[in-house]
Write a protein that holds these residues in place. Structure first.
Motif, PDB file in Angstrom:
ATOM      1  N   ARG C 183     -30.117 -29.240  51.293  1.00 14.72           N
ATOM      2  CA  ARG C 183     -29.261 -30.621  52.350  1.00 14.72           C
ATOM      3  C   ARG C 183     -28.242 -29.374  53.282  1.00 14.72           C
ATOM      4  O   ARG C 183     -27.866 -30.253  53.814  1.00 14.72           O
ATOM      5  CB  ARG C 183     -28.759 -31.095  51.396  1.00 14.72           C
ATOM      6  N   TYR C 206     -32.970 -37.053  49.605  1.00 11.95           N
ATOM      7  CA  TYR C 206     -31.956 -35.522  50.464  1.00 11.95           C
ATOM      8  C   TYR C 206     -32.790 -35.466  51.267  1.00 11.95           C
ATOM      9  O   TYR C 206     -32.329 -34.466  52.197  1.00 11.95           O
ATOM     10  CB  TYR C 206     -32.345 -34.535  49.635  1.00 11.95           C
ATOM     11  N   CYS C 207     -34.608 -35.697  51.512  1.00 12.33           N
ATOM     12  CA  CYS C 207     -35.167 -35.583  53.342  1.00 12.33           C
ATOM     13  C   CYS C 207     -34.848 -36.338  54.147  1.00 12.33           C
ATOM     14  O   CYS C 207     -34.384 -37.439  53.710  1.00 12.33           O
ATOM     15  CB  CYS C 207     -36.373 -35.438  52.967  1.00 12.33           C
TER      16      CYS C 207
END
Lengths: 655, 292, 256
Positions: C183, C206-207
């Motif tokens: 990230r 995280y995305c």
């Protein structure tokens, strides 16, 4: 089930061929049971004690080989396992040759115990290697082929040393089904019955084993015991056939393959159908041989014919190996130290080789002792010794580099020129030159050898070019090409004449024949391979990480593989002319280089070249001196040095 | 230990010993091919060196090779350095060894004669070889002498063997209980048989055969023949034949027309042909035997 | 501007269709998660984007240019791929492994120059493996090894990273460590990443963008908030799921 009916035409054809032969022999005037020789005509006796047992033994032996192959394939979960590819038959061959030559007294009590113990020794070795590597299929087959090739090379050398007086050995190698009474049929039928019973008892445990080792253990199966039992049954079946009728290759592979095509899935049905298919296959082959003999052709051993079927079949079976290799189980040895000063190490190696070469140039044996050359003899002997020393060293270097390239390319520590198929193709090319050209000279032979190697290479490379072809499949393609080449070679030899001895002699290799031009040519090959290695050093560093990574970094993987296969092919083809198809130097040198801590691609390759050269130099010296004035075959001598070392290496745990 | 002295002494022995054998200017011959070796010996020119003598002495036996003759190692891979040390004037070879002829020629002139061609009788070629070899070493009288003696011996044997012209003869070498090798007209034995005025039961050429042996039952197609077995069959084969119904039913066996010869070199020359003739005469006249 | 644009992309293997006419745009400069059940085609899609698999039909463009039109080296400079199982790097040190990433720049024969050396140093530092540079890759722990491979991708200088299940073999702390690193790499250096993930919570956490596949077709694409709804999760995984909210307000999905 209806697909099984497709076997009927084969059954019909085999039966028809046999009936034709029987009719040609005795018309319809068949003897009646029970057979009483006194009351029969000669033709009836030939039918009752020759052709009938021959037809029966084709069925029985074929069924035994098919069953044996099916058991091995099920227990090892390996679709290309069979008594031939696992080296079992060659083990039996070597034992029989040794028995005939060393202790003919043993053979008096029958060939069976001898054949079975030889087969068992070979199988034990292959299984021990396999056990260290989770019985990974490719590794097993490579180990089997290497054990098999070594055993037959030794057997060949022994046969040769006995001149042409070992007709019985030679007959046995051909695999002939000719019979003269029912004793063979009775004996084999008994073994087949026992084997079938044992296989029946093993069906259920084997089905559990097909879940994989962990799963089977979880269900309470004693995996080791079942494996041992099953392999033993397969081994006894194959060895019994070997002892009775000789070397019949690949029926054990073809039987199960046909059975699978016919839709056999479970291990039980696979075994039954494989036995049926094997029986039909061998009967059909023997029917063809009978028909050829009926048409007045020279007799041709049935075993040589089945060998011709086996090679192409193995190639056809390759796609079935998809995903058969559990990831991470066929990996390079790791955890070796890294050399602190690789350049100094390489320089030291080079110096040692130069020194050894210089010493060997002036030291030699004469009748009655050892001698240093004086100045006058030096001038006479230099043109003889120098090309030989240079040629042997260059051949070793070429093989070492080819081995290193192949091991990096396939990320398989067992990859070597022997299994690339180039050696086999080269041998076939040599044999064709010997048989097709009247009184061939050195140039013709070299040309034939090179061409054979290149053709084999082209076949293997066409596999390598296919997209997404896992590297280990290239090895298998090489093995298949090797098998095909040796089958064709055996067939040529089977119908050949005294020139066969020439081919046999070459198969074990000799450096004596090298000319200054030949040595120079080999040096050029080494230089070429070095240059190619230098320009592909980055590929050689990245390719062992696998296609995914290599392609991700922008390497044209297909072309890279093709180029590297071609380079190794040239190197092996050149060296093979001198050394013969088997030496193990291409397998040993890269390993030794690696163990000395030469890790970088160029260092690894240079080390393999130097070590390979050194090994071959040592082998050449040994080959010339050990049996003076008899020069032992160079390739064979190198293999005898290499085999124990390799077996030791392969026995070590992979991790 | 390795000393220069040893080398020189050994070389000296090599050079000197054969000279004592044949004082004078006789050429020093080195034989790679066994048929050539026999031919040279027949001419009275014993080579100073020959290939694979261990095997030769075990298999061929006659003509005898004196102990002084240097063994050059394998026929397929002779020891060139030793050959060089022997300093031959002429190397005797055959087309079987063409592939390293150029190597041999760097050491001494090479005489390569052909004995065996598929489909051709070798005995006449063996006689021609006598003359060719004799010419090459300037001893033509020897060839004439030996050739005439051999022809005379064969003529005499043929005359004595005339009573056996009534039946064809099957010449075989038994491999195992099921296979044998059959010698046709293009083998040395078949060719000699014809020279003796006898009929060969096999009309096809020899499968000189490496691996293609003939099934035993082929003999059933030769009901009239006398069976002449060259060389003792392997013990295991003999044992199996003794039990074989088929073997005992074969007409030559059933009717007791089997004769045994000792082992002979199938790739020999005139001396082997003479020995074959003598052994055949002995075997036929002393009556049939039981092989198994 | 989109990174990849797919137009009716289809991938077949004998007897089976793995991807069935996908049409979508993958956004640039973001962390994109590819999720779905086993056999949904998510790995196939990633490997097609990495040019490891050839499409059977349809078109894929990277930066407006057909995938097939890129030269191998240009493509590797533009995009780095990490396979699901990283192979054993026999006898290689971390620095040597990372240096392999420079291949697309120096090629088979070019010199490994000072620039390449600097790129390797930067990559080692960025992924926190500088201290491990002289260790053998095969002696590293799982998380360290994954970071070493990430460093190789960084050294490759590509703006786009394709990762095939980079955390599936890691324990939870290493997984968090690796995902945080990825990230950071994207957001600080303006890179794009497409990551195949098994764990829907990791993807959500995280995305920036999620693409969900089911049986070779697209079920959804959008931001993680859209994903974390019971009905959407049921459509993707064919299983009733419950979404709970943690004290900090982020959602967590568990099977209901």
């Amino acid at each position: 089930m209806t697909r099984i009916l497709t076997l009927l035409p084969a059954l019909f054809a085999a039966g028809l061929l046999w009936l034709l032969a029987a009719h040609a022999l005795a018309g319809w005037n068949w003897p009646t049971l029970p057979f009483k020789a006194e009351a029969m005509t000669l033709d009836q006796i030939r039918l009752a004690f020759g052709l009938m047992p021959r037809g029966a033994i084709a069925l029985v032996a074929g069924a035994m080989l098919g069953l044996s192959g099916a058991i091995l394939q099920v227990v090892l979960r390996n679709p290309v396992a069979d008594p031939t590819t696992l080296g079992i038959q060659s083990g039996a061959q070597l034992a029989l040759v040794l028995g005939t030559v060393v202790a003919p007294g043993i053979m008096e009590h029958g060939r069976w115990p001898v054949a079975v113990s030889g087969a068992a020794a070979a199988a034990l070795l292959v299984m021990a290697i396999g056990a260290r590597r989770a019985f990974a299929p490719v590794t097993m087959v490579i180990a089997g082929m290497l054990v098999g090739m070594t055993a037959s090379a030794i057997a060949t050398a022994i046969t040769l040393s006995q001149g042409e007086y070992l007709l019985s050995l030679v007959i046995w190698n051909g695999g002939s089904l000719v019979q003269q009474d029912w004793s063979g049929v009775r004996a084999l039928t008994a073994v087949l019955a026992g084997g079938a019973l044992a296989a029946g008892l093993l069906v259920r445990p084997l089905r559990v084993l097909s879940l994989g080792v962990e799963g089977a253990r979880g269900l309470g199966l004693n995996v080791a015991a079942i494996r041992l039992l099953a392999v033993t049954v397969a081994l006894v079946l194959a060895a019994a056939v070997s002892a009775e009728v000789g070397l019949i290759a690949f029926v054990g592979l073809a039987g199960p393959a046909v059975a699978r095509v016919l839709g056999a899935t479970g291990s039980g049905r696979l075994m039954v159908l494989s036995a049926v298919a094997g029986a039909l296959l061998l009967s059909l082959s023997d029917g063809l041989v009978l028909a050829m003999a009926g048409l007045g052709a020279e007799s041709f051993p049935t075993g040589a014919l089945t060998g011709l079927i086996g090679g192409p079949l193995l190639i056809a079976l390759l796609p079935r190996l998809r995903g058969a290799t559990p990831p991470g189980e066929e990996r390079a040895e790791s955890g070796y130290r890294r050399a602190r000063r690789p350049t100094a190490l390489l320089a030291g190696l080079a110096f040692a080789i130069l020194l050894a070469g210089a010493v060997l140039l002036v030291v030699g044996r004469v009748p009655g002792g050892w001698a240093l050359l004086d100045r006058e003899s030096f001038a006479t002997f230099l043109p003889m010794r120098l090309p030989r020393l240079i040629g042997a060293t260059a051949a070793g270097a070429a093989l070492g580099m080819a081995g290193a390239i192949l091991q990096r390319l396939t990320a398989n520590p067992l990859a070597s020129p022997e299994v690339l198929g180039v050696s086999g193709g080269a041998a076939l090319g040599y044999a064709l030159a010997v048989f097709l050209v009247a009184a061939p000279g050195m140039g013709t032979l070299a040309g034939g050898t090179m061409t054979g190697g290149m053709v084999a290479l082209t076949v293997v490379a066409s596999f390598a070019r296919r997209r997404r072809m896992p590297p280990e499949r290239i090895l298998l393609a090489g093995i298949a090409v090797s098998a095909l080449a040796s089958a064709v070679l055996a067939a040529i030899m089977a119908v050949g004449d005294a020139r066969s001895f020439l081919v046999l002699a070459w198969l074990s290799g000799s450096a004596a024949a090298v000319t200054p031009a030949g040595a120079a040519g080999l040096c050029a090959v080494v230089a070429l391979v070095l240059a190619m290695a230098f320009s592909t050093r980055r590929w050689l560093g990245i390719l062992p990480l696998g296609d995914g990574v290599a392609a991700g970094l922008g390497i044209p993987t297909g072309q890279a593989r093709l180029a590297l296969v071609a380079v190794s092919g040239i190197a092996v083809g050149g060296a093979t002319i001198l050394v013969g198809p088997l030496s193990f130097v291409g397998l040993m040198a890269p390993h030794m280089s690696r163990r000395m801590g030469l890790v970088s691609p160029l260092g690894h390759l240079a080390g393999a070249a130097l070590i390979g050269g050194g090994l071959m130099l040592a082998a050449d010296f040994g080959a010339r001196m050990a049996g003076f004035p008899y020069e032992l075959p160079l390739g064979l001598f190198a293999s005898l040095i290499g085999a124990p070392w390799l077996i030791g290496l392969m026995m070590r745990r992979a991790r | 230990m390795i000393r220069r002295r040893t080398f020189l002494t050994a070389a000296g022995i090599l050079l000197a010993a054969p000279l004592q054998l044949r004082a004078g200017s006789a050429p020093r011959l080195a034989a790679i091919d066994w048929a050539m070796m026999e031919t040279a010996i027949a001419l009275g020119h014993v080579p100073v060196a020959g290939a694979e003598l261990i095997r030769y002495r075990a298999d061929v036996k006659e003509p005898k090779i004196p102990d002084e003759v240097v063994d050059l190692g394998l026929r397929g891979s002779p020891n060139y350095e030793l050959l060089q040390l022997v300093r031959p004037d002429l190397i005797l070879s055959s087309p079987y060894y063409t592939q390293y002829r150029s190597r041999l020629e760097t050491i001494a002139p090479v005489l390569s004669l052909t004995f065996f061609v598929r489909g051709e009788a070798p005995l006449p070629r063996a006689f021609v070889a006598l003359g060719d070899l004799a010419n090459a070493i300037d001893d033509a009288p020897a060839a004439a002498r030996v050739g005439e003696a051999a022809e005379a011996a064969l003529d005499a044997a043929a005359a004595r063997l005339a009573p056996f012209r009534d039946r064809p003869i099957a010449l075989v070498d038994i491999g195992d209980a099921r296979h044998m090798r059959m010698f046709g007209f293009d083998s040395l034995f078949g060719s000699t048989l014809a020279r003796l005025g006898l009929t060969n039961a096999r009309s096809q050429p020899t499968a000189f055969g490496f691996m293609a042996p003939v099934p035993m039952e082929v003999l059933a197609d030769m009901p009239e023949a006398r069976l002449v077995v060259i060389g003792p069959p392997p013990l295991a084969a003999r044992r199996a034949l003794a039990r074989s119904v088929l073997w005992h039913a074969l007409p030559p066996v059933a009717q007791n027309r089997v004769h045994a010869l000792p082992g002979l070199n199938p790739f020999g020359a005139v001396p082997t042909a003479l020995r074959f003739a003598a052994e055949l005469e002995h075997a036929l006249t002393s009556g049939p035997t039981t092989i198994a | 501007m989109s990174l990849f644009s797919l137009d009716r992309l289809t991938v077949d293997v004998p007897g089976r269709r793995l991807l069935d006419g996908l049409t979508l745009d993958v956004p640039k400069g973001r962390l994109v998660a590819l999720i779905g059940h086993n056999g949904s085609g998510k790995s196939t899609l990633l490997r097609t984007l990495a040019r490891q698999i050839a499409p059977s039909g349809g078109h894929v463009q990277l930066d407006g240019q057909e995938l097939g039109a890129w030269s191998a080296r240009d493509y590797a400079r533009r995009l780095a791929f990490m396979p699901q199982t990283t192979p054993p790097a026999d006898g290689m040190t971390v620095r040597e492994l990372v240096a392999l990433g420079r291949y697309p720049w120096h090629g088979a024969l070019g010199r490994f120059g000072a620039q390449d050396g600097q790129a390797v140093d930067r990559a080692l530092a960025e992924c926190g493996v500088a201290a491990l540079a002289d260790r053998l890759v095969d002696t590293l722990s799982g998380g360290e090894r994954q970071r070493a491979w990430l460093a190789m991708m960084v050294a490759q200088g590509a703006e786009t990273l394709l990762l095939d299940e980079p955390i599936s073999a890691l324990d939870i702390s290493h997984a968090v460590e690796v995902m945080s690193l990825v990230r950071k790499m994207c957001h600080r250096q303006d890179r794009s990443a497409v990551i195949v993930l098994h764990d829907v919570n990791m993807a959500a956490r995280y995305c920036d963008h999620v693409i969900a596949l089911r049986r070779g077709r697209i079920v959804m694409q959008g931001d993680p908030a859209e994903l974390m709804r019971p009905d959407m999760l049921q459509r993707i995984y064919g299983l009733p799921m419950q979404v709970m909210t943690r004290p900090d307000g982020t959602p967590v999905a568990v099977p209901a």
